[in-house]
Design a protein around this motif. Sequence first.
Motif, PDB file in Angstrom:
ATOM      1  N   SER A   1       0.873  -1.174   0.000  1.00  0.00           N
ATOM      2  CA  SER A   1       0.000   0.000   0.000  1.00  0.00           C
ATOM      3  C   SER A   1       0.907   1.221   0.000  1.00  0.00           C
ATOM      4  O   SER A   1       2.047   1.163   0.486  1.00  0.00           O
ATOM      5  CB  SER A   1      -0.900   0.004   1.243  1.00  0.00           C
ATOM      6  N   ALA A   2       0.419   2.319  -0.532  1.00  0.00           N
ATOM      7  CA  ALA A   2       1.243   3.526  -0.593  1.00  0.00           C
ATOM      8  C   ALA A   2       1.674   3.962   0.803  1.00  0.00           C
ATOM      9  O   ALA A   2       2.815   4.382   1.010  1.00  0.00           O
ATOM     10  CB  ALA A   2       0.470   4.647  -1.288  1.00  0.00           C
ATOM     11  N   LEU A   3       0.761   3.832   1.785  1.00  0.00           N
ATOM     12  CA  LEU A   3       1.078   4.233   3.154  1.00  0.00           C
ATOM     13  C   LEU A   3       2.203   3.376   3.721  1.00  0.00           C
ATOM     14  O   LEU A   3       3.159   3.900   4.311  1.00  0.00           O
ATOM     15  CB  LEU A   3      -0.165   4.106   4.031  1.00  0.00           C
ATOM     16  N   ASP A   4       2.106   2.055   3.557  1.00  0.00           N
ATOM     17  CA  ASP A   4       3.145   1.167   4.068  1.00  0.00           C
ATOM     18  C   ASP A   4       4.479   1.417   3.361  1.00  0.00           C
ATOM     19  O   ASP A   4       5.544   1.369   3.984  1.00  0.00           O
ATOM     20  CB  ASP A   4       2.739  -0.297   3.885  1.00  0.00           C
TER      21      ASP A   4
ATOM     22  N   TYR B   1      10.492  12.941  -1.538  1.00  0.00           N
ATOM     23  CA  TYR B   1      11.861  12.693  -2.016  1.00  0.00           C
ATOM     24  C   TYR B   1      12.136  11.193  -2.075  1.00  0.00           C
ATOM     25  O   TYR B   1      12.683  10.690  -3.058  1.00  0.00           O
ATOM     26  CB  TYR B   1      12.862  13.375  -1.091  1.00  0.00           C
ATOM     27  N   ASN B   2      11.755  10.477  -1.010  1.00  0.00           N
ATOM     28  CA  ASN B   2      11.999   9.030  -0.968  1.00  0.00           C
ATOM     29  C   ASN B   2      11.257   8.309  -2.093  1.00  0.00           C
ATOM     30  O   ASN B   2      11.810   7.418  -2.746  1.00  0.00           O
ATOM     31  CB  ASN B   2      11.556   8.457   0.385  1.00  0.00           C
ATOM     32  N   LEU B   3       9.999   8.702  -2.301  1.00  0.00           N
ATOM     33  CA  LEU B   3       9.212   8.066  -3.349  1.00  0.00           C
ATOM     34  C   LEU B   3       9.810   8.347  -4.718  1.00  0.00           C
ATOM     35  O   LEU B   3       9.857   7.462  -5.587  1.00  0.00           O
ATOM     36  CB  LEU B   3       7.759   8.559  -3.297  1.00  0.00           C
ATOM     37  N   PHE B   4      10.292   9.582  -4.911  1.00  0.00           N
ATOM     38  CA  PHE B   4      10.915   9.916  -6.188  1.00  0.00           C
ATOM     39  C   PHE B   4      12.141   9.035  -6.437  1.00  0.00           C
ATOM     40  O   PHE B   4      12.374   8.587  -7.561  1.00  0.00           O
ATOM     41  CB  PHE B   4      11.316  11.390  -6.233  1.00  0.00           C
ATOM     42  N   GLN B   5      12.930   8.771  -5.401  1.00  0.00           N
ATOM     43  CA  GLN B   5      14.100   7.912  -5.555  1.00  0.00           C
ATOM     44  C   GLN B   5      13.689   6.511  -6.017  1.00  0.00           C
ATOM     45  O   GLN B   5      14.339   5.906  -6.868  1.00  0.00           O
ATOM     46  CB  GLN B   5      14.875   7.826  -4.233  1.00  0.00           C
ATOM     47  N   LEU B   6      12.598   6.006  -5.447  1.00  0.00           N
ATOM     48  CA  LEU B   6      12.115   4.681  -5.833  1.00  0.00           C
ATOM     49  C   LEU B   6      11.599   4.679  -7.270  1.00  0.00           C
ATOM     50  O   LEU B   6      11.979   3.817  -8.071  1.00  0.00           O
ATOM     51  CB  LEU B   6      11.009   4.235  -4.880  1.00  0.00           C
ATOM     52  N   ILE B   7      10.730   5.641  -7.594  1.00  0.00           N
ATOM     53  CA  ILE B   7      10.160   5.715  -8.942  1.00  0.00           C
ATOM     54  C   ILE B   7      11.260   5.878  -9.979  1.00  0.00           C
ATOM     55  O   ILE B   7      11.234   5.254 -11.042  1.00  0.00           O
ATOM     56  CB  ILE B   7       9.151   6.879  -9.051  1.00  0.00           C
TER      57      ILE B   7
END
Length: 246
Positions: free
Chosen positions: A135-138, A181-187
């Motif tokens: 899930s996006a939250l997790d 920022y963290n999500l951008f690194q993953l994407i």
Amino acid sequence: MDAIERTATKYRNLRLNATASRLPELLARADANELSYLHLVEMMADHELEQRTGKRIALNRRKAGFPAEKILEGFDYRHQTTINKRQVNALLDFDFIDQRNNVIFIGPPGVGKTHLAIGIGQKAINAGYKVLFRSALDLVEELELAEMKGELKKKVSQLVKFDLMVIDELGYLPMSRQSRYNLFQLINSFYEYRSLIITTNKDFTHWGEFFHNDNVAVPIIDRIIHHSHIFMLGGESYRLKQKTAQ
């Protein structure tokens, strides 16, 4: 110890456990069908491969972390106004995974986005791909914890080992600056290297709302929608329909 038992022990030593455990049965089947030596050896190899494949699929399904057992065969298309079975089945050759494309399901709550994402993920595992559901939250919490430990790069490297990642319910809650920022690194790490299935209740024009910054939303959206299959889901909420029917 007779010859069959000795041979079975040798197979176990070679880590051919599936063949070792069924050796008497395989020999009896070969004898009953008067198989040639070559056919017998082929049958034993097929049995070992089949058992190993089954174990690998079971392991990958456990690692995927699906929150529920959802299969595509159980999806009810009668309440959908914008997507049909043929469109979903067209994804099941998994060319989108081989081509490092993404799949995005956009629509209001309760119309089956998560069901479709899990169902496609299950089929991908059966086809031999490694899949991870979050899930996006997790996912945001997982990345934040890694970042706090100074292990964000390590965590992202672990996640991109999967052929396909499902990110469910992206956009339901706003995100902090560090989370963005963290999500951008993953994407960015997945971009043109691995595939994503994303479910969201917001179309891309409203992604700035939960990213709180269009300057962050634009590059993330750009990497997600480039080489992607986008499906806008409509129809009546399944959960609401079930609730009102009680």
